[in-house]
Design an enzyme around this catalytic site. Sequence first.
Site, PDB file in Angstrom:
ATOM      1  N   ASP A 171       0.869  -1.182   0.000  1.00  0.00           N
ATOM      2  CA  ASP A 171       0.000   0.000   0.000  1.00  0.00           C
ATOM      3  C   ASP A 171       0.897   1.221   0.000  1.00  0.00           C
ATOM      4  OD1 ASP A 171      -1.709   2.159   0.524  1.00  0.00           O
ATOM      5  OD2 ASP A 171      -3.090   0.897   1.664  1.00  0.00           O
ATOM      6  N   THR A 227     -12.670  -9.152  -1.042  1.00  0.00           N
ATOM      7  CA  THR A 227     -13.833  -8.530  -0.412  1.00  0.00           C
ATOM      8  C   THR A 227     -13.839  -7.032  -0.703  1.00  0.00           C
ATOM      9  OG1 THR A 227     -12.562  -8.294   1.640  1.00  0.00           O
ATOM     10  CG2 THR A 227     -14.013 -10.217   1.455  1.00  0.00           C
ATOM     11  N   ALA A 228     -13.070  -6.617  -1.710  1.00  0.00           N
ATOM     12  CA  ALA A 228     -12.965  -5.191  -2.047  1.00  0.00           C
ATOM     13  C   ALA A 228     -13.917  -4.861  -3.194  1.00  0.00           C
ATOM     14  CB  ALA A 228     -11.514  -4.834  -2.367  1.00  0.00           C
ATOM     15  N   ASP A 253     -16.374 -11.901  -2.650  1.00  0.00           N
ATOM     16  CA  ASP A 253     -17.563 -11.212  -2.140  1.00  0.00           C
ATOM     17  C   ASP A 253     -17.965 -10.038  -3.033  1.00  0.00           C
ATOM     18  OD1 ASP A 253     -19.579 -10.814  -0.041  1.00  0.00           O
ATOM     19  OD2 ASP A 253     -18.469  -8.981   0.455  1.00  0.00           O
ATOM     20  N   GLU A 258     -22.655  -6.311 -10.695  1.00  0.00           N
ATOM     21  CA  GLU A 258     -23.526  -6.699  -9.578  1.00  0.00           C
ATOM     22  C   GLU A 258     -24.918  -6.119  -9.784  1.00  0.00           C
ATOM     23  OE1 GLU A 258     -21.590  -5.489  -5.962  1.00  0.00           O
ATOM     24  OE2 GLU A 258     -19.941  -6.898  -6.223  1.00  0.00           O
ATOM     25  N   HIS A 277     -21.641  -9.807  -1.964  1.00  0.00           N
ATOM     26  CA  HIS A 277     -21.158  -8.489  -1.531  1.00  0.00           C
ATOM     27  C   HIS A 277     -21.784  -8.082  -0.192  1.00  0.00           C
ATOM     28  CE1 HIS A 277     -19.179  -4.621  -3.267  1.00  0.00           C
ATOM     29  NE2 HIS A 277     -18.976  -4.741  -1.970  1.00  0.00           N
TER      30      HIS A 277
END
Length: 310
Positions: A171, A227-228, A253, A258, A277
């Site tokens: 990051d 999961t992002a 997720d 979507e 999600h």
Amino acid sequence: MSTILVTGADLAPQALALLKDFEVVYAGKTPTEEDLVSLNKQHDPVAIIVRYGKVGAAVMDAAPSLKVISKHGSGTDTIDKVAAKARGIEVVAAAGANAAAVAEQSLALLLACAKSVVPLNARLHAGHWDKATHKSLELGGRTVGLVGLGAIGQRFAKMADAMGMRVLGFDPYAKNLPTYIQPADLDTIWRESDVVSLHCPLTDDNRNLINADTLAKCKRGVIVVNTARGGLIDEAALLAAVQSGQVASAGLDSFAVEPMTAGHPFQGQDRIILSPHIGGVTTDAYVNMGVGAANNLLTVLAQRAAATAA
């Protein structure tokens, strides 16, 4: 009385209490751009709380009084931030409000993948006893590579460390990392990780970050957790890597489009664990995100009022 538009069907009572001096208008669970434009023309809100749908230039232009767009959560990729800046509209997010919930979902998906929870459950329900033939993966001593070290990524890192995993993290914006996170570049993460878990926002620069090339650099049998945002993964490339065995399993997720509809190639793949999600959808996170979104927009409105009065 000024109006606040919520691009959803509800808001936590604790958040509504903070917004008692405003009229709150709801756009429903699946608002379209036309819905939001129409509601803005009708109510001219001073603020929008974004839960579902996208807020672009046309939506902003339909509300001349709009001063702030507040995300009910941490990801602002559904808001056109360039358009907002050009119109002097501030964009704020409830960063960290759902960190515990999403980090726990990441861990749940990782464990489901490593321990074959879903296929073993299906097999046993069908009458099979696979103890003699199945071996799960032990995570202690393995390496997890995290892309994104915000509130969610760091919370997940703490969980992974507690299980005895080596934690690599990438990051470029993260500072003052805890000692159990070893900073690493992406090439090192691809090369050394037994698990790759995504915790970063979606940008034009990192779209399809997980693709055929990056997956080929990974260890054979890597686990992928996301999961992002779905756009971080080239879904066709991931499917091919799962089918070839380059990726042992994936826990997802979020998805490129979507909601996921019938016939998606991931459906029916027993080594791809899916959830709709809902990583950040817990009772606690619902309250935290609503309160965070309300407080953030109230802060911006107060600052604007003070600047106008000065």
